[in-house]
Design a protein around this motif. Sequence first.
Motif, PDB file in Angstrom:
ATOM      1  N   MET A  79       0.834  -1.206   0.000  1.00 38.68           N
ATOM      2  CA  MET A  79       0.000   0.000   0.000  1.00 38.68           C
ATOM      3  C   MET A  79       0.871   1.261   0.000  1.00 38.68           C
ATOM      4  SD  MET A  79      -3.195   0.713  -0.140  1.00 38.68           S
ATOM      5  CE  MET A  79      -4.255   2.136   0.061  1.00 38.68           C
ATOM      6  N   ALA A  80       1.963   1.181   0.809  1.00 41.24           N
ATOM      7  CA  ALA A  80       2.877   2.321   0.866  1.00 41.24           C
ATOM      8  C   ALA A  80       3.556   2.535  -0.478  1.00 41.24           C
ATOM      9  CB  ALA A  80       3.908   2.095   1.960  1.00 41.24           C
ATOM     10  N   ALA A  81       3.890   1.401  -1.134  1.00 41.18           N
ATOM     11  CA  ALA A  81       4.529   1.507  -2.447  1.00 41.18           C
ATOM     12  C   ALA A  81       3.582   2.122  -3.465  1.00 41.18           C
ATOM     13  CB  ALA A  81       4.984   0.132  -2.917  1.00 41.18           C
ATOM     14  N   LEU A  82       2.293   1.750  -3.401  1.00 38.40           N
ATOM     15  CA  LEU A  82       1.297   2.299  -4.319  1.00 38.40           C
ATOM     16  C   LEU A  82       1.106   3.789  -4.081  1.00 38.40           C
ATOM     17  CD1 LEU A  82      -0.740   1.637  -6.542  1.00 38.40           C
ATOM     18  CD2 LEU A  82      -2.434   1.180  -4.744  1.00 38.40           C
ATOM     19  N   LYS A  83       1.096   4.176  -2.790  1.00 35.29           N
ATOM     20  CA  LYS A  83       0.948   5.589  -2.450  1.00 35.29           C
ATOM     21  C   LYS A  83       2.149   6.391  -2.941  1.00 35.29           C
ATOM     22  CE  LYS A  83       0.279   8.700   1.486  1.00 35.29           C
ATOM     23  NZ  LYS A  83       0.114   8.802   2.953  1.00 35.29           N
ATOM     24  N   SER A  84       3.350   5.807  -2.776  1.00 37.01           N
ATOM     25  CA  SER A  84       4.561   6.477  -3.239  1.00 37.01           C
ATOM     26  C   SER A  84       4.561   6.629  -4.754  1.00 37.01           C
ATOM     27  CB  SER A  84       5.787   5.672  -2.800  1.00 37.01           C
ATOM     28  OG  SER A  84       6.978   6.240  -3.306  1.00 37.01           O
ATOM     29  N   LEU A  85       4.070   5.600  -5.466  1.00 34.45           N
ATOM     30  CA  LEU A  85       3.976   5.664  -6.927  1.00 34.45           C
ATOM     31  C   LEU A  85       2.996   6.738  -7.373  1.00 34.45           C
ATOM     32  CD1 LEU A  85       4.784   4.441  -9.668  1.00 34.45           C
ATOM     33  CD2 LEU A  85       2.906   2.812  -9.396  1.00 34.45           C
ATOM     34  N   GLY A  86       1.850   6.797  -6.669  1.00 30.79           N
ATOM     35  CA  GLY A  86       0.870   7.827  -6.999  1.00 30.79           C
ATOM     36  C   GLY A  86       1.397   9.226  -6.739  1.00 30.79           C
ATOM     37  N   HIS A  87       2.131   9.360  -5.619  1.00 29.64           N
ATOM     38  CA  HIS A  87       2.719  10.662  -5.299  1.00 29.64           C
ATOM     39  C   HIS A  87       3.730  11.076  -6.357  1.00 29.64           C
ATOM     40  CE1 HIS A  87       4.645  13.348  -1.946  1.00 29.64           C
ATOM     41  NE2 HIS A  87       4.104  14.046  -2.927  1.00 29.64           N
ATOM     42  N   ARG A  88       4.538  10.120  -6.807  1.00 32.04           N
ATOM     43  CA  ARG A  88       5.538  10.419  -7.831  1.00 32.04           C
ATOM     44  C   ARG A  88       4.882  10.801  -9.155  1.00 32.04           C
ATOM     45  NH1 ARG A  88      10.884   9.564  -8.700  1.00 32.04           N
ATOM     46  NH2 ARG A  88      11.544   9.260 -10.871  1.00 32.04           N
ATOM     47  N   ALA A  89       3.818  10.082  -9.521  1.00 30.35           N
ATOM     48  CA  ALA A  89       3.102  10.407 -10.755  1.00 30.35           C
ATOM     49  C   ALA A  89       2.467  11.788 -10.662  1.00 30.35           C
ATOM     50  CB  ALA A  89       2.028   9.354 -11.034  1.00 30.35           C
ATOM     51  N   PHE A  90       1.910  12.103  -9.490  1.00 28.37           N
ATOM     52  CA  PHE A  90       1.303  13.421  -9.266  1.00 28.37           C
ATOM     53  C   PHE A  90       2.337  14.522  -9.429  1.00 28.37           C
ATOM     54  CE2 PHE A  90      -0.319  16.712  -6.244  1.00 28.37           C
ATOM     55  CZ  PHE A  90      -1.519  16.990  -6.881  1.00 28.37           C
ATOM     56  N   ARG A  91       3.557  14.279  -8.937  1.00 26.22           N
ATOM     57  CA  ARG A  91       4.619  15.273  -9.025  1.00 26.22           C
ATOM     58  C   ARG A  91       5.196  15.353 -10.433  1.00 26.22           C
ATOM     59  NH1 ARG A  91       8.068  13.165  -5.528  1.00 26.22           N
ATOM     60  NH2 ARG A  91       9.323  12.140  -7.136  1.00 26.22           N
ATOM     61  N   GLU A  92       5.545  14.200 -11.008  1.00 27.96           N
ATOM     62  CA  GLU A  92       6.203  14.196 -12.310  1.00 27.96           C
ATOM     63  C   GLU A  92       5.289  14.679 -13.431  1.00 27.96           C
ATOM     64  OE1 GLU A  92       9.347  13.676 -13.061  1.00 27.96           O
ATOM     65  OE2 GLU A  92       9.848  13.396 -10.959  1.00 27.96           O
ATOM     66  N   SER A  93       3.990  14.466 -13.304  1.00 30.73           N
ATOM     67  CA  SER A  93       3.055  14.924 -14.336  1.00 30.73           C
ATOM     68  C   SER A  93       2.880  16.434 -14.337  1.00 30.73           C
ATOM     69  CB  SER A  93       1.687  14.257 -14.137  1.00 30.73           C
ATOM     70  OG  SER A  93       1.075  14.716 -12.939  1.00 30.73           O
ATOM     71  N   GLY A  94       3.328  17.090 -13.264  1.00 33.34           N
ATOM     72  CA  GLY A  94       3.168  18.539 -13.168  1.00 33.34           C
ATOM     73  C   GLY A  94       1.900  18.975 -12.467  1.00 33.34           C
ATOM     74  N   LEU A  95       1.027  18.023 -12.143  1.00 34.99           N
ATOM     75  CA  LEU A  95      -0.224  18.383 -11.470  1.00 34.99           C
ATOM     76  C   LEU A  95       0.027  18.982 -10.087  1.00 34.99           C
ATOM     77  CD1 LEU A  95      -2.510  15.358 -12.431  1.00 34.99           C
ATOM     78  CD2 LEU A  95      -2.782  17.742 -13.156  1.00 34.99           C
ATOM     79  N   GLN A  96       1.084  18.533  -9.423  1.00 36.24           N
ATOM     80  CA  GLN A  96       1.398  19.103  -8.114  1.00 36.24           C
ATOM     81  C   GLN A  96       1.740  20.585  -8.231  1.00 36.24           C
ATOM     82  OE1 GLN A  96       3.603  16.892  -5.013  1.00 36.24           O
ATOM     83  NE2 GLN A  96       5.149  18.500  -5.200  1.00 36.24           N
ATOM     84  N   SER A  97       2.454  20.950  -9.293  1.00 29.28           N
ATOM     85  CA  SER A  97       2.803  22.357  -9.508  1.00 29.28           C
ATOM     86  C   SER A  97       1.552  23.190  -9.737  1.00 29.28           C
ATOM     87  CB  SER A  97       3.753  22.486 -10.700  1.00 29.28           C
ATOM     88  OG  SER A  97       4.967  21.801 -10.463  1.00 29.28           O
ATOM     89  N   VAL A  98       0.613  22.643 -10.511  1.00 38.37           N
ATOM     90  CA  VAL A  98      -0.647  23.360 -10.744  1.00 38.37           C
ATOM     91  C   VAL A  98      -1.416  23.509  -9.436  1.00 38.37           C
ATOM     92  CG1 VAL A  98      -2.844  23.323 -11.993  1.00 38.37           C
ATOM     93  CG2 VAL A  98      -0.764  22.516 -13.115  1.00 38.37           C
ATOM     94  N   TYR A  99      -1.456  22.434  -8.640  1.00 35.15           N
ATOM     95  CA  TYR A  99      -2.183  22.435  -7.369  1.00 35.15           C
ATOM     96  C   TYR A  99      -1.626  23.479  -6.407  1.00 35.15           C
ATOM     97  CZ  TYR A  99      -3.606  20.837  -2.732  1.00 35.15           C
ATOM     98  OH  TYR A  99      -4.077  20.768  -1.453  1.00 35.15           O
ATOM     99  N   THR A 100      -0.296  23.549  -6.307  1.00 34.23           N
ATOM    100  CA  THR A 100       0.311  24.489  -5.370  1.00 34.23           C
ATOM    101  C   THR A 100       0.219  25.933  -5.857  1.00 34.23           C
ATOM    102  OG1 THR A 100       2.476  24.102  -6.400  1.00 34.23           O
ATOM    103  CG2 THR A 100       1.918  22.764  -4.466  1.00 34.23           C
ATOM    104  N   THR A 101       0.049  26.146  -7.144  1.00 33.40           N
ATOM    105  CA  THR A 101      -0.068  27.514  -7.672  1.00 33.40           C
ATOM    106  C   THR A 101      -1.386  28.159  -7.277  1.00 33.40           C
ATOM    107  OG1 THR A 101       1.357  26.918  -9.529  1.00 33.40           O
ATOM    108  CG2 THR A 101       0.074  28.936  -9.752  1.00 33.40           C
ATOM    109  N   GLY A 102      -2.466  27.367  -7.215  1.00 32.56           N
ATOM    110  CA  GLY A 102      -3.712  27.875  -6.659  1.00 32.56           C
ATOM    111  C   GLY A 102      -4.799  28.219  -7.654  1.00 32.56           C
ATOM    112  N   LEU A 103      -5.852  28.864  -7.138  1.00 28.56           N
ATOM    113  CA  LEU A 103      -7.083  29.129  -7.883  1.00 28.56           C
ATOM    114  C   LEU A 103      -6.851  29.944  -9.139  1.00 28.56           C
ATOM    115  CD1 LEU A 103     -10.187  28.993  -8.091  1.00 28.56           C
ATOM    116  CD2 LEU A 103     -10.285  31.027  -6.632  1.00 28.56           C
ATOM    117  N   ASP A 104      -5.966  30.921  -9.081  1.00 27.33           N
ATOM    118  CA  ASP A 104      -5.725  31.751 -10.265  1.00 27.33           C
ATOM    119  C   ASP A 104      -5.241  30.909 -11.447  1.00 27.33           C
ATOM    120  OD1 ASP A 104      -6.399  34.334  -9.232  1.00 27.33           O
ATOM    121  OD2 ASP A 104      -4.545  34.300  -8.078  1.00 27.33           O
ATOM    122  N   ALA A 105      -4.388  29.931 -11.167  1.00 27.55           N
ATOM    123  CA  ALA A 105      -3.914  29.043 -12.237  1.00 27.55           C
ATOM    124  C   ALA A 105      -5.066  28.239 -12.814  1.00 27.55           C
ATOM    125  CB  ALA A 105      -2.825  28.101 -11.701  1.00 27.55           C
ATOM    126  N   TYR A 106      -5.971  27.769 -11.941  1.00 19.11           N
ATOM    127  CA  TYR A 106      -7.134  27.006 -12.425  1.00 19.11           C
ATOM    128  C   TYR A 106      -7.984  27.860 -13.359  1.00 19.11           C
ATOM    129  CZ  TYR A 106      -6.031  24.430  -8.082  1.00 19.11           C
ATOM    130  OH  TYR A 106      -5.419  23.759  -7.055  1.00 19.11           O
TER     131      TYR A 106
END
Length: 474
Positions: free
Chosen positions: A1-28
Amino acid sequence: MAALKSLGHRAFRESGLQSVYTTGLDAYLIILSRSCRMFAYGASSLILALFFAELQFSDYQIGLFMSLTLLGDVILSLCLTLVADHVGRRRTLFLGSILMICSGTTFALCENYFVLLAAAVVGVISATGGDFGPFRAIEESTVSELTNPDTRADVLVWYVTTASLGSAVGTTTSGRIIDWLSAREGWTLLDAYHGCFWLYAIMGLTNMACSAMLSERCELKKKAPEGGSGETAPLLQETTDDGVAKPKEKASWVSQISRETLAIVGVLWFLLMVDSLADGMVSMSLTTYYMDKKFHLPKSTLGDMLSTSYILSSVTNIFAGPLARYIGLVNTMVFTHIPSSTAVLLFPLPKTISLTFALLLLRVGLNNMDQAPRAALIAAVVKPEERTAVMGITGMLRTLASTTGPSITGVLAGNSRFWVAYVVAGALRLAYDLGLFALFINIKLHKHEPAGEPTGEERREADEEEPLPTLTSI
């Protein structure tokens, strides 16, 4: 489960979605606004040339219309982007949305060539399917303001990716609406074209709502004086011989660009104009017209083909961010653009629709992967207070170069030499690719970025300690 969570976290980061998320509502909001606008541009690019052909305008008149429309975009974009930082980016985007609504409404109601031309020149109509109006430069500058060097390319990638998706939905929707309306009793094909332009006005309303909801963070930040007082200094400063910055006596309404910046972007502007001339010669509107004349396809089929191409473009654009991180901005721009340029060069050769469609997929699918790295490259080599003006002039020069393209193609099409436009355009695009690689591969980036921003490695280490955002928190 931890490995799956780590994989999901890495995909979230590498895809750039984390950057969009942290930028906030204006970016959306900016991403949503561009997606809706490209929906409208995709819908219009499918039917614009066909609309004029149905009105019995000649190929020369169609090409001239598109050239003059692009020229109107040049003037409008230059005027709005040069004053946007002073007037306010949000206000400028709001005004552009109003012009977009007016243009869409005019095309939905009128048939006179000169009235339509005036609406397209004064307002905002995409003659090529590309985003050459005043919106893009201001939005890209705003995204650069909202992000740091480590997140900028990722957010711009999703800005481009969702735009391609919007174009895909717009083209397939437009094709199916045209077939559905024209099959209704009492509706002609021309009536169906008119009805489709109401989508353009509706998307203009959506853009207006998004620009109204943007926050103060989107505006250019004023530099604080070195003395440390709470007051802000004028945006434009000049430096004395002893290195002390002092405000100019009178602030200008028009953004200024330094000689250092001009020396760098001047070369880039020339190369981009070469590329844009080629794109103007074989725009999506003219490409659908070429395919319609060559294969006599149903409008829904044309729409589906373009839509599939744009969907592929959306998928490939996601990889532009990771590629830019690992091989660099310039390498990403060049190596993804060369196959697309080759597809343009070879486009007239196939005699079957399947091979033509394959080249269309290659052209459109890879064509936009250089957009986000290009915007990030410009943001990385110019000063923050120059970004809006530089990006605006970049868009203006690209549009200006595009203005001659449709007229050239219109003349060639009228003389049964439509195919020549693709050969010339492909060769010009390849010249742009090779020139960009030769002149910009070793350019120094982020000289004007504020110190203290976390590096990519530092951010990755910090991310590993932070929990992955949940759907509730998003």
